[in-house]
Scaffold this motif. Structure first.
Motif, PDB file in Angstrom:
ATOM      1  N   LEU A   1      15.944 -35.780 -39.229  1.00  0.00           N
ATOM      2  CA  LEU A   1      15.344 -34.609 -38.569  1.00  0.00           C
ATOM      3  C   LEU A   1      15.986 -33.310 -39.054  1.00  0.00           C
ATOM      4  O   LEU A   1      15.294 -32.306 -39.228  1.00  0.00           O
ATOM      5  CB  LEU A   1      15.436 -34.733 -37.054  1.00  0.00           C
ATOM      6  N   ARG A   2      17.273 -33.334 -39.293  1.00  0.00           N
ATOM      7  CA  ARG A   2      17.943 -32.137 -39.818  1.00  0.00           C
ATOM      8  C   ARG A   2      17.376 -31.787 -41.190  1.00  0.00           C
ATOM      9  O   ARG A   2      17.030 -30.653 -41.467  1.00  0.00           O
ATOM     10  CB  ARG A   2      19.445 -32.397 -39.902  1.00  0.00           C
ATOM     11  N   ASP A   3      17.287 -32.798 -42.062  1.00  0.00           N
ATOM     12  CA  ASP A   3      16.779 -32.544 -43.405  1.00  0.00           C
ATOM     13  C   ASP A   3      15.315 -32.121 -43.380  1.00  0.00           C
ATOM     14  O   ASP A   3      14.895 -31.250 -44.145  1.00  0.00           O
ATOM     15  CB  ASP A   3      16.964 -33.774 -44.292  1.00  0.00           C
ATOM     16  N   LEU A   4      14.537 -32.709 -42.490  1.00  0.00           N
ATOM     17  CA  LEU A   4      13.133 -32.326 -42.352  1.00  0.00           C
ATOM     18  C   LEU A   4      13.005 -30.874 -41.890  1.00  0.00           C
ATOM     19  O   LEU A   4      12.204 -30.107 -42.436  1.00  0.00           O
ATOM     20  CB  LEU A   4      12.425 -33.265 -41.365  1.00  0.00           C
ATOM     21  N   ALA A   5      13.805 -30.478 -40.909  1.00  0.00           N
ATOM     22  CA  ALA A   5      13.752 -29.103 -40.402  1.00  0.00           C
ATOM     23  C   ALA A   5      14.091 -28.097 -41.495  1.00  0.00           C
ATOM     24  O   ALA A   5      13.408 -27.083 -41.654  1.00  0.00           O
ATOM     25  CB  ALA A   5      14.706 -28.946 -39.212  1.00  0.00           C
ATOM     26  N   VAL A   6      15.135 -28.395 -42.272  1.00  0.00           N
ATOM     27  CA  VAL A   6      15.528 -27.488 -43.359  1.00  0.00           C
ATOM     28  C   VAL A   6      14.430 -27.428 -44.421  1.00  0.00           C
ATOM     29  O   VAL A   6      14.081 -26.356 -44.915  1.00  0.00           O
ATOM     30  CB  VAL A   6      16.888 -27.918 -43.962  1.00  0.00           C
ATOM     31  N   THR A   7      13.851 -28.577 -44.755  1.00  0.00           N
ATOM     32  CA  THR A   7      12.780 -28.623 -45.756  1.00  0.00           C
ATOM     33  C   THR A   7      11.556 -27.838 -45.302  1.00  0.00           C
ATOM     34  O   THR A   7      10.939 -27.118 -46.096  1.00  0.00           O
ATOM     35  CB  THR A   7      12.396 -30.083 -46.060  1.00  0.00           C
ATOM     36  N   LEU A   8      11.206 -27.947 -44.023  1.00  0.00           N
ATOM     37  CA  LEU A   8      10.048 -27.226 -43.507  1.00  0.00           C
ATOM     38  C   LEU A   8      10.266 -25.717 -43.479  1.00  0.00           C
ATOM     39  O   LEU A   8       9.302 -24.950 -43.457  1.00  0.00           O
ATOM     40  CB  LEU A   8       9.682 -27.733 -42.110  1.00  0.00           C
TER      41      LEU A   8
END
Length: 184
Positions: free
Chosen positions: A95-102
């Motif tokens: 979720l952390r990586d997804l948030a940063v990617t988004l």
């Protein structure tokens, strides 16, 4: 584009399927640790070579963290399957990586490049990348587990905390930047 550091990053990425197969197929944990150690060495080496040979590139700045994230997520996933890590650990990393990617398209739209990597994020990645092989070594036997287990879980806990915190900082920076787009 095809620099020595970029080729090392590509080789590191190519090692992910082999690493997962070793973990989930024959459960050859010692060989999986060897692959993970080689990936860590190549991670260090590609950065050193890029600076030493003056071969830094935009592709390299994308490949290097992508390989790190892929190893962390692949290992964490395999560790959940094997009951080495709880599912929520992997969910927080993902979720952390997804948030940063988004956040990246939002920054682009506001006229900004991707934010620079911050030390806290590097430290979190460092801890996670060290925790995973140590936790894998803890699977070899009870004698090794008694020593490696607490060390591995300590690195994992601190790594997760720094990883999530740095992600929150990136998201905050992104929101602040999006509120103040670059005027052209």
């Amino acid at each position: 584009m095809l620099t020595v550091p970029n080729l090392l990053s590509i080789l590191r990425l190519a090692g992910v399927p082999l690493f997962l197969w070793l973990l989930l197929g024959p459960r050859e944990d010692v060989w999986a640790v060897v692959v993970l150690a080689l990936a860590a060495i190549s991670d260090w080496l590609d950065g050193k070579l890029a600076r030493w040979l003056d071969q830094t590139s935009r592709l390299g700045t994308l490949l290097d963290p992508a390989a790190d994230r892929l190893y962390i997520l692949a290992t964490a996933f395999a560790f959940v399957v094997r009951d080495i890590l709880p599912w929520w650990f992997v969910a927080l990393v993902f979720l952390r990586d997804l948030a940063v990617t988004l956040c990246l398209p939002l920054l682009k739209r506001a006229g900004y490049d991707a934010p620079d990597v911050i030390y806290l994020g590097k430290a979190g990645t460092f801890c996670l990348l060290y925790a995973l092989p140590i936790l894998l070594l803890a699977q070899i036997g009870p004698g090794v587990a008694m020593i490696a287990g607490p060390i591995g879980y300590g690195f994992a806990g601190w790594g997760l905390l720094m990883h999530v915190w740095s992600g929150a900082l990136y998201v905050f920076q992104c929101v602040q930047a999006a509120r103040h787009p670059v005027r052209r």
